[in-house]
Motif scaffolding. Sequence first.
Motif, mmCIF file in Angstrom:
data_model
loop_
_atom_site.group_PDB
_atom_site.id
_atom_site.type_symbol
_atom_site.label_atom_id
_atom_site.label_comp_id
_atom_site.label_asym_id
_atom_site.label_seq_id
_atom_site.Cartn_x
_atom_site.Cartn_y
_atom_site.Cartn_z
ATOM 1 N N GLU A 261 0.981 -1.117 -0.219
ATOM 2 C CA GLU A 261 -0.209 -0.176 -0.203
ATOM 3 C C GLU A 261 1.042 1.181 0.091
ATOM 4 N N ILE A 262 2.168 1.025 0.976
ATOM 5 C CA ILE A 262 2.815 2.380 1.004
ATOM 6 C C ILE A 262 3.531 2.403 -0.404
ATOM 7 N N ALA A 263 3.946 1.605 -1.017
ATOM 8 C CA ALA A 263 4.725 1.303 -2.182
ATOM 9 C C ALA A 263 3.819 2.076 -3.273
ATOM 10 N N LYS A 264 2.450 1.905 -3.538
ATOM 11 C CA LYS A 264 2.076 2.392 -4.366
ATOM 12 C C LYS A 264 1.927 3.861 -4.222
ATOM 13 N N VAL A 265 1.763 4.371 -2.862
ATOM 14 C CA VAL A 265 1.731 6.086 -2.768
ATOM 15 C C VAL A 265 3.090 6.434 -3.346
ATOM 16 N N LEU A 266 3.967 5.985 -3.272
ATOM 17 C CA LEU A 266 5.372 6.504 -3.378
ATOM 18 C C LEU A 266 5.612 6.343 -4.808
ATOM 19 N N GLU B 102 3.198 6.685 -7.131
ATOM 20 C CA GLU B 102 2.287 7.905 -7.747
ATOM 21 C C GLU B 102 3.074 9.340 -7.743
ATOM 22 N N VAL B 103 4.208 9.605 -6.817
ATOM 23 C CA VAL B 103 4.763 10.683 -6.511
ATOM 24 C C VAL B 103 6.402 10.508 -7.210
ATOM 25 N N GLY B 104 6.469 9.549 -7.973
ATOM 26 C CA GLY B 104 7.595 9.269 -8.894
ATOM 27 C C GLY B 104 8.940 8.720 -8.381
ATOM 28 N N VAL B 105 8.831 7.903 -7.140
ATOM 29 C CA VAL B 105 9.692 7.065 -6.731
ATOM 30 C C VAL B 105 10.027 5.769 -7.545
ATOM 31 N N GLU B 106 11.189 5.715 -8.111
ATOM 32 C CA GLU B 106 11.444 4.623 -9.212
ATOM 33 C C GLU B 106 11.958 3.223 -8.519
#
Length: 228
Positions: A207-212, A214-218
Amino acid sequence: MNWLSFRCVLCQQKLSIMTHGLCSRCNKKIRRFAYCGHCGCELVQEALYCGHCLHDKMSWDRIVIIGRYIDPLSYLIHRFKFQNAFFLDRTLARLLLLALYKARRTHGLILPEVILPVPLHRFRHWQRGYNQSSLIAKCLAKWLKIPCDNDLLQRIKHTHTQRGLTAKERQKNLCHAFRINPKYQKCTYKSVALLDDVITTGSTLNEIAKVLREVGVEEIQIWGLAKT
């Protein structure tokens, strides 16, 4: 050297090196295993991907864990998390540090830009008095010379405990539970490590990874103390 007679946190034997926290005998009792560097499933030998990854794709890229969530590791984590034994932070952080060094050799792990402790909801934080993941992250940040960011992620939904829930129930329980702190106008991180204590189904981390994402974390790495 151990001039002050520091003792093993488990068996109370005098330590050869006081900063280790665990004696070599108790350290060897921790159930370590070869695992997939992507999903964390147990394997016969170390590998970057496995058949489970094709069936259940995770939202992260790499995973690093100390060992299996059984005694003595489970006992240490339980004391640390639920019995105010926050002094175990250095002992557990050192075990994770050794796991990271091993992952660099076996999985070609490249250290990220920043460490992000999995956040607690403010009510849970108030109840416990500290975020156990944050304490571990601060130790690792100091030793690895990587920043630790406690503010980027926020847990905005106070969820019931995940213990005893199925994977589907865990996913539903965590829906919209996390967000990026509104004070961050832009997330500049491209590679991060999410640090959690016990990894079960990985629902929280997904769930946290999906949020990250969305803001461009590769690249997202998962650093965990234990896997069930």
